[in-house]
Design a protein around this motif. Structure first.
Motif, PDB file in Angstrom:
ATOM      1  N   LYS A 132      72.760  25.346  24.201  1.00  0.00           N
ATOM      2  CA  LYS A 132      72.727  25.774  22.804  1.00  0.00           C
ATOM      3  C   LYS A 132      72.281  24.648  21.889  1.00  0.00           C
ATOM      4  N   LEU A 133      72.738  23.431  22.169  1.00  0.00           N
ATOM      5  CA  LEU A 133      72.297  22.277  21.374  1.00  0.00           C
ATOM      6  C   LEU A 133      70.791  22.074  21.498  1.00  0.00           C
ATOM      7  N   ALA A 134      70.273  22.151  22.713  1.00  0.00           N
ATOM      8  CA  ALA A 134      68.841  21.958  22.931  1.00  0.00           C
ATOM      9  C   ALA A 134      68.035  23.049  22.236  1.00  0.00           C
ATOM     10  N   LEU A 135      68.527  24.278  22.275  1.00  0.00           N
ATOM     11  CA  LEU A 135      67.829  25.374  21.619  1.00  0.00           C
ATOM     12  C   LEU A 135      67.814  25.171  20.108  1.00  0.00           C
ATOM     13  N   ALA A 136      68.940  24.771  19.544  1.00  0.00           N
ATOM     14  CA  ALA A 136      68.988  24.510  18.101  1.00  0.00           C
ATOM     15  C   ALA A 136      68.001  23.422  17.705  1.00  0.00           C
ATOM     16  N   ALA A 137      67.897  22.377  18.528  1.00  0.00           N
ATOM     17  CA  ALA A 137      66.948  21.298  18.233  1.00  0.00           C
ATOM     18  C   ALA A 137      65.511  21.812  18.289  1.00  0.00           C
ATOM     19  N   LEU A 138      65.206  22.702  19.242  1.00  0.00           N
ATOM     20  CA  LEU A 138      63.864  23.266  19.324  1.00  0.00           C
ATOM     21  C   LEU A 138      63.538  24.102  18.094  1.00  0.00           C
ATOM     22  N   VAL A 139      64.489  24.911  17.643  1.00  0.00           N
ATOM     23  CA  VAL A 139      64.264  25.723  16.440  1.00  0.00           C
ATOM     24  C   VAL A 139      63.994  24.820  15.241  1.00  0.00           C
ATOM     25  N   LYS A 140      64.790  23.763  15.103  1.00  0.00           N
ATOM     26  CA  LYS A 140      64.592  22.832  13.978  1.00  0.00           C
ATOM     27  C   LYS A 140      63.243  22.138  14.077  1.00  0.00           C
ATOM     28  N   GLU A 141      62.810  21.818  15.289  1.00  0.00           N
ATOM     29  CA  GLU A 141      61.518  21.159  15.465  1.00  0.00           C
ATOM     30  C   GLU A 141      60.377  22.077  15.057  1.00  0.00           C
ATOM     31  N   VAL A 142      60.406  23.329  15.530  1.00  0.00           N
ATOM     32  CA  VAL A 142      59.344  24.267  15.174  1.00  0.00           C
ATOM     33  C   VAL A 142      59.365  24.538  13.666  1.00  0.00           C
ATOM     34  N   TYR A 143      60.557  24.626  13.095  1.00  0.00           N
ATOM     35  CA  TYR A 143      60.693  24.853  11.656  1.00  0.00           C
ATOM     36  C   TYR A 143      60.022  23.718  10.875  1.00  0.00           C
ATOM     37  N   ALA A 144      60.266  22.473  11.285  1.00  0.00           N
ATOM     38  CA  ALA A 144      59.660  21.330  10.595  1.00  0.00           C
ATOM     39  C   ALA A 144      58.146  21.330  10.763  1.00  0.00           C
ATOM     40  N   ARG A 145      57.665  21.702  11.935  1.00  0.00           N
ATOM     41  CA  ARG A 145      56.213  21.732  12.148  1.00  0.00           C
ATOM     42  C   ARG A 145      55.568  22.864  11.350  1.00  0.00           C
ATOM     43  N   LEU A 146      56.260  23.992  11.226  1.00  0.00           N
ATOM     44  CA  LEU A 146      55.762  25.064  10.368  1.00  0.00           C
ATOM     45  C   LEU A 146      55.679  24.608   8.914  1.00  0.00           C
ATOM     46  N   PHE A 147      56.691  23.888   8.483  1.00  0.00           N
ATOM     47  CA  PHE A 147      56.678  23.346   7.124  1.00  0.00           C
ATOM     48  C   PHE A 147      55.445  22.468   6.906  1.00  0.00           C
ATOM     49  N   LEU A 148      55.162  21.592   7.859  1.00  0.00           N
ATOM     50  CA  LEU A 148      54.029  20.687   7.719  1.00  0.00           C
ATOM     51  C   LEU A 148      52.718  21.467   7.671  1.00  0.00           C
ATOM     52  N   VAL A 149      52.572  22.486   8.539  1.00  0.00           N
ATOM     53  CA  VAL A 149      51.349  23.284   8.531  1.00  0.00           C
ATOM     54  C   VAL A 149      51.209  24.040   7.215  1.00  0.00           C
ATOM     55  N   ASP A 150      52.313  24.610   6.713  1.00  0.00           N
ATOM     56  CA  ASP A 150      52.249  25.331   5.440  1.00  0.00           C
ATOM     57  C   ASP A 150      51.822  24.409   4.303  1.00  0.00           C
ATOM     58  N   LYS A 151      52.383  23.213   4.274  1.00  0.00           N
ATOM     59  CA  LYS A 151      52.009  22.267   3.217  1.00  0.00           C
ATOM     60  C   LYS A 151      50.554  21.829   3.380  1.00  0.00           C
ATOM     61  N   ALA A 152      50.108  21.630   4.619  1.00  0.00           N
ATOM     62  CA  ALA A 152      48.709  21.261   4.849  1.00  0.00           C
ATOM     63  C   ALA A 152      47.773  22.377   4.395  1.00  0.00           C
ATOM     64  N   GLN A 153      48.186  23.633   4.611  1.00  0.00           N
ATOM     65  CA  GLN A 153      47.367  24.745   4.134  1.00  0.00           C
ATOM     66  C   GLN A 153      47.321  24.774   2.612  1.00  0.00           C
ATOM     67  N   ASP A 154      48.447  24.494   1.970  1.00  0.00           N
ATOM     68  CA  ASP A 154      48.445  24.412   0.513  1.00  0.00           C
ATOM     69  C   ASP A 154      47.487  23.327   0.024  1.00  0.00           C
ATOM     70  N   ILE A 155      47.544  22.178   0.685  1.00  0.00           N
ATOM     71  CA  ILE A 155      46.681  21.064   0.292  1.00  0.00           C
ATOM     72  C   ILE A 155      45.206  21.455   0.453  1.00  0.00           C
ATOM     73  N   LEU A 156      44.882  22.100   1.571  1.00  0.00           N
ATOM     74  CA  LEU A 156      43.503  22.520   1.787  1.00  0.00           C
ATOM     75  C   LEU A 156      43.053  23.532   0.748  1.00  0.00           C
ATOM     76  N   THR A 157      43.953  24.460   0.412  1.00  0.00           N
ATOM     77  CA  THR A 157      43.600  25.443  -0.609  1.00  0.00           C
ATOM     78  C   THR A 157      43.271  24.768  -1.929  1.00  0.00           C
ATOM     79  N   ARG A 158      44.102  23.840  -2.321  1.00  0.00           N
ATOM     80  CA  ARG A 158      43.842  23.117  -3.571  1.00  0.00           C
ATOM     81  C   ARG A 158      42.572  22.282  -3.458  1.00  0.00           C
ATOM     82  N   ASN A 159      42.415  21.631  -2.317  1.00  0.00           N
ATOM     83  CA  ASN A 159      41.245  20.784  -2.119  1.00  0.00           C
ATOM     84  C   ASN A 159      39.955  21.592  -2.184  1.00  0.00           C
ATOM     85  N   LEU A 160      39.981  22.768  -1.557  1.00  0.00           N
ATOM     86  CA  LEU A 160      38.787  23.620  -1.588  1.00  0.00           C
ATOM     87  C   LEU A 160      38.469  24.078  -3.005  1.00  0.00           C
TER      88      LEU A 160
END
Length: 427
Positions: A132-160
Motif C-alpha cells: 500500500k505504501l508503494a502504491l501510494a508513492a506511485l500515485v503521488k509520482e504520477v500526480y506530480a508528473r501530470l502537474f508538470l505536463v499540465d504546466k508545460a502545456q500552459d507554458i506552450l499555449t502562452r508561448n505560442l
C-alpha cells in the motif's frame, strides 16, 4: 507603421501577462484531489486485494498450525474363525474390538508451530502494508508528473500566442523594410518547434492519465482534470527523528523482524524433532460366552513412539531454519542502511529544491519577466535585434518551466521520503 508594430508587441505582452499562470477555458474535468486518489487506489487496486488475500491465507494457516492430528477409530474382529467368520460364541478367544488412538507431538512442538505460523502471518501483513505504501508513492509520482505536463502545456499555449504576435510584428516590419526576412523565418521555426513539443506533451499526458487510471483500477481512457498547483510543505523532522519514525512506522522493518523471530521459532521446532512423538491407543474387546467360559470382556492400552535415529535429516532442518533467520537478519540490516542513506539523500534533495524554489520565485523568474518586457520594448524601438528579443522570451519560458519542474521534483522526493519512512510527513 512603427507605432502599429509597437501596439502589436504591447498587445502580445498584455496577452502574456493575462495568461501567465492560467489555463485556457475548456471542458476539463475538475482537478483531482491527491489524498482522494491515494485512498481510491489503495481501496481498489487489484495488487492490494491480492496481497490482502495472501495475508488472510497466512492467517488461516496460523489457525491450523499446532493442531492435533485427528484421532483414529478402529473397528475389528480378533481371533475370528475362518470356517464361520461371524460366529462369536464358538471360541473363547473371538472378540469384537473397538479402539481409539491419538498421536501426541513431543512437548512444545505445537506451541512452536503456532508461533512460527503466526509470525509468518505478521510478516504477510507487513508485506501488505508495504504494498500500500508503494502504491501510494506511485500515485503521488504520477500526480506530480501530470502537474508538470499540465504546466508545460500552459507554458506552450502562452508561448505560442505570444509567438504569433511576434511573428506578425516581424512580418510587418519586414514588409515595410525595417526588419529582416531571417527574423520572420526564425520566428516561424520557433513556432514549429513549439508545436512539435506540444504534440509530445499531449502524448505524455495521455500516457500518464492511462497509468494513473491503471493504478486506480479505472478504464484507461477515464478523463483526469488538470492538476492544481502543488504545495511544497517543509518536512517538519530532522534525520534522527525520521529514522525513529521509520523504526515505528515502516511495515517492512516489522515484517523482517517477524521473519527473524519466525526463524528462531522454526529453529527451536527443528531441535524438537530430535525428540519422539507419542501415540496413545486404547482398545475394548467384547466377547461372547463360549466353550464353557463366561466370555469376559477385555481391553488393551499401549503407548508407541517413533525412534528419531536418522539425524542427518533433522540436522538439515535445523540448518535450514538457521539460514532463513540469517537471511532475514541480513535483509533487516541492509534495509536499515538503505533507510539511513535514503533519508540523508532525500533531505539533501528536498533542501536543494526548496532553496531553488525560493530563488526562482523571488529572483530568477521576476528578473526573466522584466528582461523579456524590456527586450520587447527595445525591439519595438529598434534598440535590440530580433534574436535578442526571442532569446529573452525563450529564457523566460524555460525559467518558468524550471520552476514547475523543481516543484514536481520536490513532491517526488517528498513522496519517496514518505514511502521510505512509512508515513505521511505533512499531516
Amino acid at each position: 507603421m512603427a507605432t502599429w508594430v509597437n501596439r502589436q508587441l504591447l498587445t502580445g505582452m498584455v496577452l502574456f501577462l493575462l495568461l501567465l499562470g492560467t489555463r485556457a477555458w475548456g471542458t476539463d474535468p475538475p482537478a483531482p484531489d491527491l489524498p482522494a486518489l491515494v485512498q481510491e487506489a489503495v481501496s481498489r487496486n487489484p495488487s492490494i486485494e491480492a496481497s490482502e488475500a495472501q495475508w488472510q491465507t497466512f492467517l488461516a494457516k496460523a489457525q491450523q498450525a499446532g493442531s492435533f492430528d485427528d484421532p483414529m477409530l478402529m473397528l475389528g474382529i480378533n481371533n475370528g474363525l475362518v470356517n464361520d467368520p461371524f460366529a462369536f460364541d464358538q471360541d473363547g478367544m473371538t472378540s469384537k474390538v473397538i479402539g481409539l488412538s491419538q498421536k501426541l507431538p513431543f512437548f512444545g512442538k505445537r506451541a512452536l508451530a503456532r508461533e512460527a505460523a503466526s509470525l509468518e502471518a505478521v510478516s504477510a501483513q507487513a508485506r501488505h502494508e508495504e504494498r500500500k505504501l508503494a502504491l501510494a508513492a506511485l500515485v503521488k509520482e504520477v500526480y506530480a508528473r501530470l502537474f508538470l505536463v499540465d504546466k508545460a502545456q500552459d507554458i506552450l499555449t502562452r508561448n505560442l500566442q505570444v509567438m504569433e504576435t511576434v511573428i506578425r510584428a516581424a512580418e510587418t516590419r519586414y514588409g515595410v523594410g525595417e526588419g529582416r526576412q531571417q527574423d520572420v523565418l526564425r520566428a516561424q521555426v520557433e513556432r514549429s518547434r513549439l508545436l512539435e513539443a506540444q504534440i509530445g506533451l499531449d502524448q505524455q499526458r495521455r500516457s500518464l492519465q492511462a497509468n494513473l487510471n491503471r493504478l486506480l483500477a479505472r478504464p484507461a481512457d477515464t478523463p483526469i482534470g488538470p492538476i492544481a498547483d502543488l504545495d511544497t510543505p517543509p518536512v517538519p523532522y530532522g534525520a534522527d527523528e525520521l529514522r525513529r519514525l521509520a523504526e515505528e512506522k515502516r511495515p517492512l522493518l516489522a515484517g523482517l523482524t517477524a521473519q527473524i523471530d519466525k526463524g528462531k521459532a522454526e529453529e527451536a521446532l527443528a531441535q524438537k524433532a530430535f525428540y519422539p512423538d507419542f501415540t496413545l491407543s486404547l482398545e475394548y474387546m467384547q466377547r461372547e460366552p463360549a466353550m464353557g467360559g463366561e466370555g469376559d470382556d477385555m481391553y488393551s492400552a499401549a503407548v508407541s513412539f517413533n525412534l528419531p535415529v536418522w539425524r542427518e535429516r533433522r540436522q538439515a532442518r535445523v540448518a535450514e531454519a538457521q539460514a532463513q533467520k540469517a537471511t532475514a537478519q541480513a535483509e533487516l540490516h541492509d534495509l536499515r542502511n538503505a533507510i539511513d542513506g535514503g533519508i540523508a539523500d532525500l533531505l539533501a534533495k528536498l533542501d536543494r529544491a526548496g532553496r531553488l524554489l525560493d530563488l526562482y520565485r523571488g529572483g530568477i523568474l521576476p528578473q526573466s519577466t522584466h528582461a523579456f518586457e524590456s527586450a520587447q520594448i527595445a525591439y519595438s524601438n529598434n534598440q535590440v535585434d530580433f534574436s535578442r528579443m526571442l532569446n529573452s522570451l525563450t529564457t523566460l519560458f524555460n525559467d518558468e518551466r524550471q520552476l514547475y519542474q523543481t516543484m514536481a521534483d520536490y513532491r517526488l522526493n517528498l513522496a519517496q521520503l514518505e514511502a521510505l519512512v512509512g508515513t505521511d510527513l505533512t499531516k
